[in-house]
Design an enzyme around this catalytic site. Structure first.
Site, PDB file in Angstrom:
ATOM      1  N   ASP A  30       0.865  -1.180   0.000  1.00 14.08           N
ATOM      2  CA  ASP A  30       0.000   0.000   0.000  1.00 14.08           C
ATOM      3  C   ASP A  30       0.903   1.231   0.000  1.00 14.08           C
ATOM      4  O   ASP A  30       1.977   1.220   0.615  1.00 14.08           O
ATOM      5  CB  ASP A  30      -0.894  -0.007   1.251  1.00 14.08           C
ATOM      6  CG  ASP A  30      -2.148   0.817   1.052  1.00 14.08           C
ATOM      7  OD1 ASP A  30      -3.243   0.238   1.020  1.00 14.08           O
ATOM      8  OD2 ASP A  30      -2.019   2.063   0.905  1.00 14.08           O
ATOM      9  N   LYS A  35      -0.495   3.505   7.177  1.00 12.72           N
ATOM     10  CA  LYS A  35      -1.306   2.290   7.223  1.00 12.72           C
ATOM     11  C   LYS A  35      -0.408   1.044   7.252  1.00 12.72           C
ATOM     12  O   LYS A  35      -0.635   0.116   8.037  1.00 12.72           O
ATOM     13  CB  LYS A  35      -2.198   2.265   5.977  1.00 12.72           C
ATOM     14  CG  LYS A  35      -3.364   1.330   6.065  1.00 12.72           C
ATOM     15  CD  LYS A  35      -4.218   1.557   4.834  1.00 12.72           C
ATOM     16  CE  LYS A  35      -5.466   0.752   4.842  1.00 12.72           C
ATOM     17  NZ  LYS A  35      -6.210   0.903   3.591  1.00 12.72           N
ATOM     18  N   THR A 121     -13.344  -3.542  -8.633  1.00 13.42           N
ATOM     19  CA  THR A 121     -14.549  -3.575  -9.466  1.00 13.42           C
ATOM     20  C   THR A 121     -14.433  -2.500 -10.543  1.00 13.42           C
ATOM     21  O   THR A 121     -14.305  -1.312 -10.233  1.00 13.42           O
ATOM     22  CB  THR A 121     -15.799  -3.315  -8.600  1.00 13.42           C
ATOM     23  OG1 THR A 121     -15.849  -4.338  -7.615  1.00 13.42           O
ATOM     24  CG2 THR A 121     -17.067  -3.334  -9.433  1.00 13.42           C
ATOM     25  N   ARG A 154     -18.894  -9.732   0.937  1.00 15.25           N
ATOM     26  CA  ARG A 154     -19.738  -8.726   1.592  1.00 15.25           C
ATOM     27  C   ARG A 154     -18.988  -8.192   2.796  1.00 15.25           C
ATOM     28  O   ARG A 154     -18.362  -8.971   3.518  1.00 15.25           O
ATOM     29  CB  ARG A 154     -21.047  -9.362   2.098  1.00 15.25           C
ATOM     30  CG  ARG A 154     -21.967  -9.870   1.037  1.00 15.25           C
ATOM     31  CD  ARG A 154     -22.969 -10.828   1.653  1.00 15.25           C
ATOM     32  NE  ARG A 154     -22.301 -11.970   2.289  1.00 15.25           N
ATOM     33  CZ  ARG A 154     -22.865 -12.765   3.204  1.00 15.25           C
ATOM     34  NH1 ARG A 154     -24.103 -12.545   3.604  1.00 15.25           N
ATOM     35  NH2 ARG A 154     -22.210 -13.782   3.726  1.00 15.25           N
ATOM     36  N   LYS A 204     -19.512  -9.175 -12.487  1.00 19.34           N
ATOM     37  CA  LYS A 204     -19.521  -8.407 -11.236  1.00 19.34           C
ATOM     38  C   LYS A 204     -20.601  -7.319 -11.272  1.00 19.34           C
ATOM     39  O   LYS A 204     -21.450  -7.230 -10.379  1.00 19.34           O
ATOM     40  CB  LYS A 204     -18.136  -7.799 -11.010  1.00 19.34           C
ATOM     41  CG  LYS A 204     -18.049  -6.811  -9.879  1.00 19.34           C
ATOM     42  CD  LYS A 204     -18.097  -7.472  -8.515  1.00 19.34           C
ATOM     43  CE  LYS A 204     -18.294  -6.429  -7.449  1.00 19.34           C
ATOM     44  NZ  LYS A 204     -17.619  -6.663  -6.229  1.00 19.34           N
ATOM     45  N   ASN A 208     -24.115  -7.427  -8.911  1.00 20.08           N
ATOM     46  CA  ASN A 208     -24.448  -6.416  -7.899  1.00 20.08           C
ATOM     47  C   ASN A 208     -25.701  -5.635  -8.281  1.00 20.08           C
ATOM     48  O   ASN A 208     -26.532  -5.313  -7.425  1.00 20.08           O
ATOM     49  CB  ASN A 208     -23.275  -5.465  -7.684  1.00 20.08           C
ATOM     50  CG  ASN A 208     -22.358  -5.969  -6.585  1.00 20.08           C
ATOM     51  OD1 ASN A 208     -22.574  -7.054  -6.045  1.00 20.08           O
ATOM     52  ND2 ASN A 208     -21.343  -5.210  -6.253  1.00 20.08           N
ATOM     53  N   ALA A 252     -37.203  -5.831   3.157  1.00 18.05           N
ATOM     54  CA  ALA A 252     -37.596  -4.440   2.893  1.00 18.05           C
ATOM     55  C   ALA A 252     -37.035  -3.562   4.000  1.00 18.05           C
ATOM     56  O   ALA A 252     -36.844  -4.009   5.125  1.00 18.05           O
ATOM     57  CB  ALA A 252     -39.120  -4.346   2.851  1.00 18.05           C
ATOM     58  N   CYS A 260     -20.582  -0.218  -2.384  1.00 12.34           N
ATOM     59  CA  CYS A 260     -20.656  -1.026  -3.616  1.00 12.34           C
ATOM     60  C   CYS A 260     -21.918  -0.809  -4.442  1.00 12.34           C
ATOM     61  O   CYS A 260     -21.827  -0.354  -5.584  1.00 12.34           O
ATOM     62  CB  CYS A 260     -20.513  -2.494  -3.276  1.00 12.34           C
ATOM     63  SG  CYS A 260     -18.865  -2.905  -2.706  1.00 12.34           S
TER      64      CYS A 260
HETATM   65  C1  UDX Z   1     -22.303  -6.053  -1.759  1.00  6.04           C
HETATM   66  C2  UDX Z   1     -22.463  -7.431  -2.421  1.00  6.04           C
HETATM   67  O1  UDX Z   1     -23.345  -8.238  -1.637  1.00  6.04           O
HETATM   68  C3  UDX Z   1     -21.109  -8.107  -2.574  1.00  6.04           C
HETATM   69  O2  UDX Z   1     -21.264  -9.321  -3.268  1.00  6.04           O
HETATM   70  C4  UDX Z   1     -20.172  -7.179  -3.342  1.00  6.04           C
HETATM   71  O3  UDX Z   1     -18.884  -7.726  -3.432  1.00  6.04           O
HETATM   72  C5  UDX Z   1     -20.094  -5.814  -2.678  1.00  6.04           C
HETATM   73  O4  UDX Z   1     -21.417  -5.272  -2.526  1.00  6.04           O
HETATM   74  P1  UDX Z   1     -21.910  -5.137   0.710  1.00  6.04           P
HETATM   75  O5  UDX Z   1     -21.879  -3.767   0.112  1.00  6.04           O
HETATM   76  O6  UDX Z   1     -20.868  -5.510   1.713  1.00  6.04           O
HETATM   77  O7  UDX Z   1     -21.808  -6.253  -0.443  1.00  6.04           O
HETATM   78  O8  UDX Z   1     -23.335  -5.299   1.418  1.00  6.04           O
HETATM   79  P2  UDX Z   1     -24.637  -6.188   1.293  1.00  6.04           P
HETATM   80  O9  UDX Z   1     -24.700  -7.135   2.417  1.00  6.04           O
HETATM   81  O10 UDX Z   1     -24.795  -6.737  -0.051  1.00  6.04           O
HETATM   82  O11 UDX Z   1     -25.759  -5.058   1.563  1.00  6.04           O
HETATM   83  C6  UDX Z   1     -25.831  -3.883   0.752  1.00  6.04           C
HETATM   84  C7  UDX Z   1     -26.936  -2.975   1.216  1.00  6.04           C
HETATM   85  O12 UDX Z   1     -28.211  -3.537   0.914  1.00  6.04           O
HETATM   86  C8  UDX Z   1     -26.966  -2.651   2.716  1.00  6.04           C
HETATM   87  O13 UDX Z   1     -27.240  -1.273   2.880  1.00  6.04           O
HETATM   88  C9  UDX Z   1     -28.101  -3.508   3.247  1.00  6.04           C
HETATM   89  O14 UDX Z   1     -28.679  -2.966   4.396  1.00  6.04           O
HETATM   90  C10 UDX Z   1     -29.043  -3.492   2.065  1.00  6.04           C
HETATM   91  N1  UDX Z   1     -29.946  -4.666   2.016  1.00  6.04           N
HETATM   92  C11 UDX Z   1     -29.425  -5.915   1.825  1.00  6.04           C
HETATM   93  C12 UDX Z   1     -31.317  -4.482   2.117  1.00  6.04           C
HETATM   94  O15 UDX Z   1     -31.811  -3.359   2.263  1.00  6.04           O
HETATM   95  N2  UDX Z   1     -32.131  -5.580   2.027  1.00  6.04           N
HETATM   96  C13 UDX Z   1     -31.656  -6.832   1.839  1.00  6.04           C
HETATM   97  O16 UDX Z   1     -32.458  -7.768   1.778  1.00  6.04           O
HETATM   98  C14 UDX Z   1     -30.254  -7.014   1.740  1.00  6.04           C
END
Ligand code: UDX
Length: 432
Positions: A30, A35, A121, A154, A204, A208, A252, A260
């Site tokens: 890095d 860091k 990504t 995630r 990817k 997403n 919901a 992401c």
């Molecule tokens: C996401 C993807 O899941 C992952 O595969 C990718 O590599 C990066 O983006 P992440 O951002 O860590 O991962 O969070 P995730 O658990 O997917 O949740 C994203 C958002 O959706 C959160 O704000 C969560 O609260 C919301 N969410 C998730 C909902 O509102 N409802 C759901 O049913 C699921």
């Protein structure tokens, strides 16, 4: 294998540590000297369950090292992973300057054949650009291959997702780097998808965006549930039993946030536009997500009427459970919107308070979730931390000036809350 990971953010650091855990020798590089110094001293800059132990274990086993030198990392490795940020730009497109910068630095120090893997990504066709850039800036004209290997972890479950991935995607133009890439991932025992670079990059963004679509879909359904008296949790449970739909990502709530989904969705819409397709379906996904928050604020206004000078307690600041990350957090967005209307806030998050302080000031940070309600006109639940289910409801009712709870993540059961004497408003679930 000898691996180099450039970038020690959520993806780079966790992936590097997991590669070391399965026996590879990994050097994480890095350019942030502070860091790297911290990491060398055993300090982990992010909260991610299991990561600290993993890093310490593999550093002690001498399989995991940290450095600020790309040259040191590239020299000692067969495969060089790029895992640097690809932040969004104001027009929704992706800022690829860090990826480009690292590609140039690799080109500068490369002395023999290397596999250069893009883990960040990126929009489709970035691999071609990385290859072109390395070729252009190479000091020594040695052979190399570019591979796309997107990451699906995630936050909050990064270690578990990396150790037990649903699938590994490897995109390559030639077969030459594939054997080495398979060797990297075989210990994880997941299905490996071998494809071309463009398809890997698209897997990817398309994945997403589809997950974001699923969340917006259930949020739109929650509006119909509220209007008709149906219960979105029961609708989602009934839908989810269909194996083609699946029950995950049908919660919901206040909508999706984080570093992401919002970014990847914008980027996918933008790249589609550049390729000649107006991806209106995904624009709707964004619109539903924004409206979901508008609707929740309206719900608070309708109940409390004038918001100016009211005090609200907010439980949850992280963009989701199990993380200290507040980037594009719906909870922070909600707090800022309420603040703009003159609401005073008492807030709590099990892990994200420190990071929240950088973006949310003028609020009272409360250490114990059971003290948040003190003197508040209502309590708001903004992140689905499981510990909120253990909230002392009797105490909350006594501390609140009015027993009102707005649950933006459907953490509690409406019937039980009513029985406990609360005016309880959640997402898409009727009162009994
Ligand atoms: C996401 C993807 O899941 C992952 O595969 C990718 O590599 C990066 O983006 P992440 O951002 O860590 O991962 O969070 P995730 O658990 O997917 O949740 C994203 C958002 O959706 C959160 O704000 C969560 O609260 C919301 N969410 C998730 C909902 O509102 N409802 C759901 O049913 C699921």
């Amino acid at each position: 294998m000898n691996l180099c990971m450039i970038g020690t953010g959520y993806v780079g650091l966790t992936t590097g540590a997991c590669f070391a855990e399965v026996g590879h020798n990994v050097i994480c590089v890095d350019n942030n000297t502070a860091k790297v110094a911290k990491l060398q001293a055993g300090e982990i800059p992010i909260y991610e369950p299991g990561l600290e132990e993993l890093v310490h274990r593999n550093v002690s086993a001498k399989r995991l090292h940290f450095s600020t030198s790309i040259e040191e990392g590239v020299d000692g490795s067969d495969i060089v992973f790029i895992a640097v940020p690809t932040p969004p730009q104001p027009d929704g497109s992706v800022d690829l300057s860090f990826v480009e910068g690292v590609a140039r630095e690799i080109a500068d120090v490369m002395k023999g054949y290397k596999v250069v893997v893009d883990k960040s990504t990126v929009p489709v066709k970035t691999g071609d650009k990385v290859e072109e850039t390395i070729r252009r800036y190479q000091k020594r004209k040695v052979d190399f291959d570019v591979v796309s290997n997107p990451e699906f972890l995630r936050e909050g479950f990064a270690v578990a997702d990396l150790m037990h991935p649903d699938r590994v995607v490897i995109g390559s133009k030639s077969t030459r780097p594939v054997a080495a890439m398979k060797q990297v991932y075989e210990p994880f025992g997941a299905p490996i998808v071998i494809t071309d670079i463009n398809s890997a990059e698209l897997i990817k963004h398309a994945s997403n965006s589809f997950l974001a679509l699923k969340i917006s879909y259930i949020n739109a359904v929650s509006v119909i549930c509220e209007a008709s008296g149906a219960n979105v949790s029961e609708v989602a449970a009934g839908m989810g039993l269909d194996a083609r739909i699946g029950k995950r990502f049908l919660d919901a709530g206040l909508g999706f946030g984080g570093s992401c989904f919002p970014k990847d969705l914008s980027a996918f819409i933008k790249i589609s536009q550049q390729l000649g397709y107006d991806f209106r379906l995904l624009k709707e996904v964004q619109r539903v997500n924004t409206e979901q928050m508008d609707r929740f604020v309206t719900k608070i206004e309708e109940t409390l009427w004038v918001l100016k000078d009211k005090t609200l307690g907010v439980l949850g600041l992280a963009f989701k459970q199990n993380t200290d990350d507040v980037r594009l957090s719906p909870a922070i967005d909600l707090c800022l919107r309420l603040q703009k209307q003159g609401v005073k806030l008492r807030v709590h998050d099990p892990k994200a308070a420190e990071k929240a302080k950088e973006v949310l000031s003028g609020v009272v940070y409360v250490d114990d979730m059971n003290d948040v309600a003190e003197g508040c006109d209502a309590l708001v639940i903004a992140t689905e931390w499981p510990e909120f289910r253990q909230l002392d409801l009797n105490r909350a009712r006594q501390l609140l000036t009015h027993p009102i709870i707005f649950d933006g993540r459907n953490v509690f059961d409406p019937a039980e809350m009513e029985q406990q004497g609360f005016i309880y408003k959640s997402i898409g679930r009727p009162l009994h």
